[in-house]
Design a protein around this motif. Structure first.
Motif, PDB file in Angstrom:
ATOM      1  N   LYS A 127       0.803  -1.226   0.000  1.00 51.26           N
ATOM      2  CA  LYS A 127       0.000   0.000   0.000  1.00 51.26           C
ATOM      3  C   LYS A 127       0.833   1.271   0.000  1.00 51.26           C
ATOM      4  O   LYS A 127       0.264   2.359  -0.012  1.00 51.26           O
ATOM      5  CB  LYS A 127      -0.914   0.023   1.233  1.00 51.26           C
ATOM      6  CG  LYS A 127      -1.897  -1.125   1.323  1.00 51.26           C
ATOM      7  CD  LYS A 127      -2.789  -1.016   2.541  1.00 51.26           C
ATOM      8  CE  LYS A 127      -2.023  -1.206   3.825  1.00 51.26           C
ATOM      9  NZ  LYS A 127      -2.903  -1.205   5.020  1.00 51.26           N
ATOM     10  N   TYR A 142     -12.800  -0.694  -2.341  1.00 52.72           N
ATOM     11  CA  TYR A 142     -11.690  -1.102  -1.487  1.00 52.72           C
ATOM     12  C   TYR A 142     -12.252  -1.508  -0.135  1.00 52.72           C
ATOM     13  O   TYR A 142     -12.992  -0.754   0.499  1.00 52.72           O
ATOM     14  CB  TYR A 142     -10.713   0.057  -1.330  1.00 52.72           C
ATOM     15  CG  TYR A 142      -9.450  -0.278  -0.574  1.00 52.72           C
ATOM     16  CD1 TYR A 142      -8.447  -1.047  -1.162  1.00 52.72           C
ATOM     17  CD2 TYR A 142      -9.244   0.187   0.714  1.00 52.72           C
ATOM     18  CE1 TYR A 142      -7.284  -1.347  -0.480  1.00 52.72           C
ATOM     19  CE2 TYR A 142      -8.078  -0.105   1.406  1.00 52.72           C
ATOM     20  CZ  TYR A 142      -7.099  -0.876   0.805  1.00 52.72           C
ATOM     21  OH  TYR A 142      -5.954  -1.171   1.491  1.00 52.72           O
ATOM     22  N   LEU A 183     -11.338  -2.157   3.539  1.00 52.27           N
ATOM     23  CA  LEU A 183     -10.324  -1.944   4.567  1.00 52.27           C
ATOM     24  C   LEU A 183     -10.766  -2.663   5.834  1.00 52.27           C
ATOM     25  O   LEU A 183     -11.746  -2.296   6.470  1.00 52.27           O
ATOM     26  CB  LEU A 183     -10.121  -0.462   4.850  1.00 52.27           C
ATOM     27  CG  LEU A 183      -9.059  -0.123   5.905  1.00 52.27           C
ATOM     28  CD1 LEU A 183      -7.686  -0.615   5.460  1.00 52.27           C
ATOM     29  CD2 LEU A 183      -9.033   1.372   6.181  1.00 52.27           C
ATOM     30  N   GLN A 205      -4.335  -3.955   9.949  1.00 53.96           N
ATOM     31  CA  GLN A 205      -5.169  -3.662   8.787  1.00 53.96           C
ATOM     32  C   GLN A 205      -4.833  -4.558   7.599  1.00 53.96           C
ATOM     33  O   GLN A 205      -3.679  -4.938   7.382  1.00 53.96           O
ATOM     34  CB  GLN A 205      -5.022  -2.200   8.380  1.00 53.96           C
ATOM     35  CG  GLN A 205      -5.624  -1.232   9.390  1.00 53.96           C
ATOM     36  CD  GLN A 205      -5.646   0.186   8.872  1.00 53.96           C
ATOM     37  OE1 GLN A 205      -4.793   0.602   8.105  1.00 53.96           O
ATOM     38  NE2 GLN A 205      -6.645   0.945   9.291  1.00 53.96           N
ATOM     39  N   GLY A 233      -6.077  -4.932   3.311  1.00 51.51           N
ATOM     40  CA  GLY A 233      -6.798  -4.311   2.208  1.00 51.51           C
ATOM     41  C   GLY A 233      -7.168  -5.312   1.142  1.00 51.51           C
ATOM     42  O   GLY A 233      -6.350  -6.147   0.756  1.00 51.51           O
ATOM     43  N   LYS A 234      -8.401  -5.250   0.666  1.00 50.29           N
ATOM     44  CA  LYS A 234      -8.882  -6.101  -0.421  1.00 50.29           C
ATOM     45  C   LYS A 234      -9.650  -5.233  -1.410  1.00 50.29           C
ATOM     46  O   LYS A 234     -10.211  -4.201  -1.040  1.00 50.29           O
ATOM     47  CB  LYS A 234      -9.802  -7.216   0.104  1.00 50.29           C
ATOM     48  CG  LYS A 234      -9.187  -8.078   1.204  1.00 50.29           C
ATOM     49  CD  LYS A 234      -8.083  -8.973   0.669  1.00 50.29           C
ATOM     50  CE  LYS A 234      -7.460  -9.793   1.781  1.00 50.29           C
ATOM     51  NZ  LYS A 234      -6.382 -10.668   1.279  1.00 50.29           N
ATOM     52  N   LYS A 235      -9.683  -5.674  -2.667  1.00 50.43           N
ATOM     53  CA  LYS A 235     -10.406  -4.912  -3.683  1.00 50.43           C
ATOM     54  C   LYS A 235     -11.458  -5.778  -4.355  1.00 50.43           C
ATOM     55  O   LYS A 235     -11.261  -6.970  -4.564  1.00 50.43           O
ATOM     56  CB  LYS A 235      -9.442  -4.326  -4.708  1.00 50.43           C
ATOM     57  CG  LYS A 235      -8.567  -3.224  -4.117  1.00 50.43           C
ATOM     58  CD  LYS A 235      -7.691  -2.562  -5.152  1.00 50.43           C
ATOM     59  CE  LYS A 235      -6.857  -1.456  -4.524  1.00 50.43           C
ATOM     60  NZ  LYS A 235      -5.971  -0.788  -5.511  1.00 50.43           N
TER      61      LYS A 235
END
Length: 659
Positions: free
Chosen positions: A307, A641, A643, A650, A652-654
């Motif tokens: 990120k 996104y 979060l 944390q 993150g995935k999309k």
């Protein structure tokens, strides 16, 4: 020691640049965010006009009809004009990041920061170049005792990944566009490269269309890229054959090689945007960014989180648009750093480590995990004594070591897979590569999912959807098989298997039309066939393939359907998400219990549209989203996104949502 990793030996001279380059980030794109995807808007049409027909086709295959994203929209001309009027020299326009890279006179930096449309001004990081650790061996054609096959000395590096077998079936990578990002390419003179199909080339360092050495380059500048190009694309009968020699290529010179070099992240990002607009299917880069020149802020291991760096974020933005990306894991295995380097930390990239000809891990090959705990590298290929072309000659070759030599081999395997099955979307290509590699059942942070194999990748079953019917394809290369004996054995998980005959058969490929099931129904299956003597074979021998009906991914381990990247928090599935068809998307995560889970779903404009929180149970937990925002209105098509925060950590995935 300061490091920029680009992994083959080159020659250095000292170069010093006096100017400082900056990223100038804008607050917006000067348009109403609620209407930015109106197809009648001039901004939408401008973004569309930058794409070739091939790029549009690739995006439609992967994204459906909603092919333009907010990041694709052009930068606002008024902002660019005002910057230039203040004396700013704009270098690259990076619309994906809503920024430009530019030289700013030192006395104007504070003025630029104060402009009302400027969000931030940050230095473009300048990176030292690191020599390779082993000397090259230079050889001429006439010095070889050739192997008794058409591959010459390149046979070993390809055969370790079963590539010659796939070539023998007529699969050579044709109709696939591969992009290479490297130091330069002396391809027009060398006999193994001069006949290759190069669609376009561009020098992002000196802003011209010549990627071979010119007067302003240091000696050896194009040496590394030339060798890398030959490993994937070269063809010289009985001397050198590339892993995907039938493909077409885009060549981007992004690196300037010198002792005090200025190898800059904006070149890499600009090159990826250029390649994606031209319709690239697969990219491969043999470089990595970690520590920087004196006076510059160095990246730390904490930044290897997918990120932080521009290059890693650029890879993921390309992936969102349907591109499959490979990159070298790095040559830091023996160093204090030891970990992979950016962009190998990107969420969607396939980072490639190195093994020798006996499939033993090279001690220099960088290891994982990423800072946020994901497995790296994803796969390995041969990276010790790999054979390729020598720049500056017409007929000389060399052996070289490094993960930069394993990445083009692996990228070539993906090109062969996509050449055989052009309907595959990029998430399928990535999943198949990982699932079919030698260590897929027990991935680790040394070799990832294991040794990549072209044969295993093409033989791994795949799914396509035609007119709401799912068609399962299985390749069986066994030349002794009775072609009419192949059967599919399919069951709902835990139930009895039913036997199905294939509907079509051609070139070792069998197609089976699946019965209809409810979406997300867990299925398992296997195949059987007989050889010419009547011996029965089962594939896989002692397990079952598994899938979720409605998903395009297949696994030998159902957990990997949830998670190709890590399994603290799973991938989102199905992805892309069609709310009217799938009803909900799911995300799985594991917890020790009583941990606070928070999910923020963020749209392309950066707004949080949905917040979900809960106290976690011990073990596996499931979160569902129906596509609505906090006002219970179905969300627009686009990229979202996810979060995730679990006890302060944390992830993150999309997700792509298509209405």
């Amino acid at each position: 020691m300061n490091k920029h990793l680009i992994f083959l030996l080159v020659i250095f001279t000292s170069v010093s640049f006096s100017q400082q380059k900056y990223f100038i980030f804008f607050r917006d794109k000067g348009i109403n965010k609620n209407t930015y995807l109106s197809k009648s808007s001039s901004e939408y049409q401008t973004a569309l006009s930058t794409l070739t027909e091939k790029a549009i086709g690739r995006r439609k295959k992967n994204l459906g009809d909603e092919i333009i994203r907010f990041e694709d929209l052009p930068l606002k001309d008024d902002y660019l004009n005002e910057l230039e009027n203040t004396g700013v020299q704009i270098i690259h326009k990076l619309n994906w990041f809503n920024c430009v890279s530019a030289f700013i006179p030192s006395e104007k930096v504070n003025l630029v920061k104060s402009l009302p449309f400027v969000e931030a001004v940050k230095p473009v990081k300048r990176i030292s170049f690191k020599k390779d650790f082993l000397p090259e061996t230079i050889l001429k054609e006439k010095n070889f005792n050739f192997l008794t096959n058409s591959y010459g000395p390149s046979f070993t590096q390809l055969n370790l990944s079963d590539i010659p077998l796939v070539h023998s079936k007529g699969v050579d990578g044709r109709n696939v566009l591969v992009g290479l990002l490297d130091s330069g390419f002396d391809w027009k003179k060398h006999s193994s490269l001069s006949s290759r199909s190069v669609v376009a080339e561009y020098d992002f360092v000196f802003d011209d269309s010549v990627t071979a050495n010119q007067d302003q380059d240091v000696p050896g500048q194009d040496s590394h890229g030339t060798l890398v190009f030959s490993i994937i694309g070269g063809f010289r009968d009985s001397i050198l054959i590339g892993s995907s020699y039938g493909s077409s290529f885009l060549l981007a010179k992004t690196e300037y090689i010198a002792t005090e070099t200025h190898i800059e992240e904006d070149n890499y990002a600009a090159a990826l945007i250029w390649m994606e607009n031209l319709g690239v299917d697969i990219t491969s880069s043999s470089l990595g960014y970690s520590e920087f020149d004196p006076g510059e802020d160095s990246y730390t291991y904490e930044d290897m989180n997918g990120k932080t760096t521009i290059v890693s974020k650029a890879v993921d933005l390309a992936f969102e648009r349907g591109v499959v990306s490979f990159t070298s894991a790095g040559n830091e295995g023996n160093s204090k750093w030891k970990y992979i380097t950016a962009p190998a930390d990107a969420f969607s990239v396939i980072a490639v480590g190195s093994v020798d000809s006996q499939n033993r891990l090279a001690n220099f090959s960088s290891v994982g995990p990423t800072y946020d705990g994901r497995i790296k590298p994803e796969v390995v290929a041969m990276g010790v004594s790999v054979y390729g072309a020598l720049a500056g000659t017409t007929d000389e070759y060399r052996y070289a070591n490094g993960t930069s030599t394993s990445s083009p081999i692996a990228a070539g395997v993906a090109a062969l897979l996509l050449s055989k099955f052009p309907y595959l979307i990029n998430t399928q290509v990535r999943s198949i590569i990982l699932e079919s590699s030698s260590n897929s059942q027990a991935p680790n942070n040394q070799i990832g999912y294991g040794l990549i194999s072209a044969k295993s990748a093409l033989e791994f079953p795949n799914i396509k959807n035609i007119d709401d019917s799912y068609i399962l394809t299985k390749v069986i290369f066994d030349s002794t098989k009775n072609p009419n004996s192949v059967s599919l054995h399919l069951a709902e998980e835990g139930n009895a298997f039913n036997t199905h005959s294939f509907s079509t058969f051609k070139d070792d490929s069998y197609e089976f039309v699946l019965p209809h099931f409810p979406d997300n129904k867990r299925l398992e299956f296997y195949f059987t066939y007989q050889d010419s003597l009547g011996n029965l074979f089962r594939i896989p021998a002692d397990k079952n393939y598994k899938m979720l009906y409605g998903s395009l991914n297949i696994s030998l381990n159902l957990n990997s359907l949830f998670n190709n990247l890590d399994y603290t928090v799973s991938d989102i599935y199905p992805n892309p998400f069609l709310p009217n068809k799938h009803k909900v998307v799911r995300l799985n995560y594991r917890s020790a219990g009583n941990e606070l889970f928070r999910l923020s779903i963020i749209d392309a404009a950066g707004r949080s549209i949905k917040e979900i929180s809960q106290v976690s149970n011990v073990g596996e937990n499931i979160i569902e989203w129906d596509g609505t925002n906090d006002d219970k209105i179905i969300s627009s098509s686009g990229v979202y996104y996810f979060l995730v925060t679990i006890n302060g950590k944390q992830f993150g995935k999309k997700l792509v949502l298509l209405k």
